[in-house]
Design a protein around this motif. Sequence first.
Motif, mmCIF file in Angstrom:
data_model
loop_
_atom_site.group_PDB
_atom_site.id
_atom_site.type_symbol
_atom_site.label_atom_id
_atom_site.label_comp_id
_atom_site.label_asym_id
_atom_site.label_seq_id
_atom_site.Cartn_x
_atom_site.Cartn_y
_atom_site.Cartn_z
ATOM 1 N N LEU A 138 0.834 -1.201 0.000
ATOM 2 C CA LEU A 138 0.000 0.000 0.000
ATOM 3 C C LEU A 138 0.867 1.249 0.000
ATOM 4 N N LEU A 139 1.922 1.233 0.835
ATOM 5 C CA LEU A 139 2.810 2.394 0.887
ATOM 6 C C LEU A 139 3.534 2.586 -0.451
ATOM 7 N N ILE A 140 3.915 1.475 -1.066
ATOM 8 C CA ILE A 140 4.540 1.580 -2.392
ATOM 9 C C ILE A 140 3.564 2.245 -3.363
ATOM 10 N N TYR A 141 2.300 1.853 -3.258
ATOM 11 C CA TYR A 141 1.290 2.405 -4.153
ATOM 12 C C TYR A 141 1.127 3.913 -3.942
ATOM 13 N N ILE A 142 1.148 4.332 -2.692
ATOM 14 C CA ILE A 142 1.031 5.777 -2.416
ATOM 15 C C ILE A 142 2.239 6.512 -3.005
ATOM 16 N N GLU A 143 3.398 5.891 -2.897
ATOM 17 C CA GLU A 143 4.586 6.510 -3.497
ATOM 18 C C GLU A 143 4.391 6.660 -5.002
ATOM 19 N N LEU A 144 3.808 5.636 -5.631
ATOM 20 C CA LEU A 144 3.559 5.706 -7.071
ATOM 21 C C LEU A 144 2.598 6.844 -7.404
ATOM 22 N N ALA A 145 1.632 7.078 -6.527
ATOM 23 C CA ALA A 145 0.691 8.181 -6.762
ATOM 24 C C ALA A 145 1.439 9.512 -6.782
ATOM 25 N N ILE A 146 2.416 9.651 -5.875
ATOM 26 C CA ILE A 146 3.232 10.876 -5.857
ATOM 27 C C ILE A 146 4.023 10.982 -7.152
ATOM 28 N N ILE A 147 4.634 9.872 -7.543
ATOM 29 C CA ILE A 147 5.431 9.876 -8.783
ATOM 30 C C ILE A 147 4.548 10.243 -9.975
ATOM 31 N N THR A 148 3.337 9.699 -9.993
ATOM 32 C CA THR A 148 2.415 10.024 -11.085
ATOM 33 C C THR A 148 2.097 11.514 -11.104
ATOM 34 N N SER A 151 4.961 13.354 -12.479
ATOM 35 C CA SER A 151 5.039 13.199 -13.944
ATOM 36 C C SER A 151 4.043 14.119 -14.629
ATOM 37 N N ILE A 152 2.845 14.200 -14.069
ATOM 38 C CA ILE A 152 1.817 15.062 -14.671
ATOM 39 C C ILE A 152 2.257 16.516 -14.592
ATOM 40 N N LEU A 153 2.825 16.884 -13.439
ATOM 41 C CA LEU A 153 3.306 18.270 -13.284
ATOM 42 C C LEU A 153 4.304 18.611 -14.383
ATOM 43 N N PHE A 154 5.290 17.741 -14.581
ATOM 44 C CA PHE A 154 6.301 18.040 -15.602
ATOM 45 C C PHE A 154 5.708 18.003 -17.001
ATOM 46 N N ALA A 237 0.769 14.432 -2.921
ATOM 47 C CA ALA A 237 0.279 14.221 -4.292
ATOM 48 C C ALA A 237 -0.742 15.300 -4.662
ATOM 49 N N LEU A 238 -1.632 15.606 -3.723
ATOM 50 C CA LEU A 238 -2.647 16.632 -4.000
ATOM 51 C C LEU A 238 -2.003 17.999 -4.224
ATOM 52 N N ALA A 239 -0.982 18.297 -3.424
ATOM 53 C CA ALA A 239 -0.305 19.590 -3.583
ATOM 54 C C ALA A 239 0.328 19.691 -4.963
ATOM 55 N N ILE A 240 0.966 18.607 -5.402
ATOM 56 C CA ILE A 240 1.596 18.603 -6.732
ATOM 57 C C ILE A 240 0.529 18.750 -7.824
ATOM 58 N N LEU A 241 -0.584 18.075 -7.614
ATOM 59 C CA LEU A 241 -1.677 18.187 -8.588
ATOM 60 C C LEU A 241 -2.201 19.616 -8.654
ATOM 61 N N PHE A 242 -2.308 20.230 -7.492
ATOM 62 C CA PHE A 242 -2.784 21.608 -7.415
ATOM 63 C C PHE A 242 -1.850 22.519 -8.209
ATOM 64 N N LEU A 243 -0.563 22.271 -8.039
ATOM 65 C CA LEU A 243 0.438 23.069 -8.770
ATOM 66 C C LEU A 243 0.286 22.857 -10.285
ATOM 67 N N SER A 244 0.098 21.599 -10.674
ATOM 68 C CA SER A 244 -0.097 21.311 -12.106
ATOM 69 C C SER A 244 -1.329 22.036 -12.622
ATOM 70 N N ALA A 245 -2.384 22.029 -11.821
ATOM 71 C CA ALA A 245 -3.631 22.672 -12.246
ATOM 72 C C ALA A 245 -3.416 24.170 -12.436
ATOM 73 N N LEU A 246 -2.594 24.764 -11.559
ATOM 74 C CA LEU A 246 -2.300 26.200 -11.691
ATOM 75 C C LEU A 246 -1.598 26.474 -13.021
ATOM 76 N N ILE A 247 -0.616 25.625 -13.349
ATOM 77 C CA ILE A 247 0.104 25.807 -14.614
ATOM 78 C C ILE A 247 -0.838 25.584 -15.787
ATOM 79 N N PHE A 248 -1.656 24.563 -15.653
ATOM 80 C CA PHE A 248 -2.582 24.191 -16.713
ATOM 81 C C PHE A 248 -3.649 25.250 -16.942
#
Lengths: 254, 304
Positions: A138-148, A151-154, A237-248
């Motif tokens: 489960l923890l590995i999966y959460i890490e993958l969510a962060i990585i995802t 990736s979306i941010l970049f 992960a949510l914070a990174i998504l929020f940042l991506s949304a701002l750029i988007f």
Amino acid sequence: MKVLTIALNTFKEAIRDRILYLILFISIFFIVFSKVLSMMTVGDELKVIKDVGLASISLFGVFMAILIGTNLVYKEIDKRTIYTLLSKPIHRYEFLLGKFLGLNITLLVMIIIMSIVFFGLILLHNSKFEAKFLIAILLIYIELAIITAISILFSSFTTPILSSVFTFSLFLIGHFSKNFKFFIMKTKAPIGKLLIKILYYILPNLEKFNIKTEVVHNLPIKSDFVIYSLVYGIFYALAILFLSALIFHKRDFI
Amino acid sequence: MNALEIRELYKSFKTGFIPRKKEILKGISLSVKKGNIYGYLGPNGAGKTTTIKTILGLIFPDKGEIKIFGKNHLDIKAKQKIGFLPENPYFYDYLTAYEFLNFYARLSNSNRKDNSKKINDLLNLVGLSAHSNLQLRKFSRGMLQRIGIAQALISDPELVILDEPLSGLDPIGRKEIRDVILRLRNEGKTIFFSSHILQDIEMICDQVGIIINGKIISEGRLEDLISEEILYTEVTVSGVAEKELRNFGETVISKGGKILLKIYKQEKIDDIIAFIVSKKGKIHSLIPRTYTLEDIFLGAVKRK
Ligand SMILES: Nc1ncnc2c1ncn2[C@@H]1O[C@H](COP(=O)(O)OP(=O)(O)OP(=O)(O)O)[C@@H](O)[C@H]1O
Ligand SMILES: [Mg+2]
């Protein structure tokens, strides 16, 4: 609802990727190969299987996350399918959220397949099923969510190759960020100290999702550590998504 | 209230390694009346697609205002009223025609229950019912154009924006899509479409806007822009010598005994007919040319 529609379409698209299956195949090969390795080593065979298995799930999971994360948002922009999508009554952040969700569904399916092989191997080895492995995965999966999310941010502003390189670098740094404490201690200049401190808090601390050693070697796992990691991971992960949304939100799709 | 209202729209892109500002839209203003077909005409690179992308909120203008049925164009409620077909559309090619339309139907908020009927109706409308279970990767260019139009209509939009909807279609396809556009108008919808092909616009549009080099150089009702006034008459004759016709008008070509003349003065027409008859010559054709969109268009392009 619309987010879910986009997520399901993303999932449909992701599972068409042949490279994804190649990675899945290699990961399964390694998980199974751990059995061969274990027979060649002296000592606890089961430990080798557990060790190599969890490491494979984690590492190849990261490869998958980077592959689909950097490709699928970029492709939508590059192939201009985003034109018709965004002309529908949806918000741009809903699009990103849908993509994120779809990628995570894909990764969940992949993780489940790898885990089934992993647990199958352990059961074959006459060992019983232990729930703590589920927590590790489960923890590995959460890490993958962060990585995802990263990736979306970049990929919201650069090409897949660059995003992959950046994301993978962050993944590596994220596992060494513990050592930053050491740097902070060693650095004399106060400005340097401050900078490293800021970096330490901004960069993901991915070691929080690594309890492989504890699980494999039967060391105690603190439940508040696990809960803290889960909360940290979801918010990061949510914070990174929020940042991506701002750029988007403000970019031109040309 | 106008279906679409654009006021003083400016847009520039930064291009090059050392970014330089390049002005693409230089103060576009236009208004599209509800229930009309509006033809947005301009040569390649004039800024038609850029205007349309701005309307859809895909790119943001430097300056200017866009209203859709009185609402700001970025408002979700405004977007709900729009259907859009991009230029050279690319779609998810792993979906079948049916799945594709279903995906957009869900994104457009339309009622789940009658999605299936709606999709089949639309496939029928654009002539793709036989291919509803075919993956889009196996579609031809013209079929993609058709499914794109179906996609634009999925939410039953009041304003339909089509970027070059007739490109990539064969003559029959063009006629069919023109008929679809006319039918949409009869249902009370407003259509805004871009093209650089005059005939298409002349045939079906109520309103025309001509954009050249980022500026609207002419806008209005089609019948106001083109007049019934005869500019000149083209006459093709044979059986007479070319030099005998000099008094009547200018010779355009003379080939195989046939001579094509342009006659500017109306009274000379009767004279030339009398003359040819007296010489026992033959008149093959006599075509009065009125002021067309092409003349406005070519004149404007030349002036630039
Ligand atoms: N992203 C961009 N960066 C720089 N210049 C651009 C960009 N997009 C468009 N342009 C320029 O803007 C101008 C107008 O382009 P646009 O696509 O709007 O033309 P158009 O009227 O749709 O032409 P066509 O009939 O060929 O489709 C062109 O000169 C084009 O080179
Ligand atoms: Mg164009």
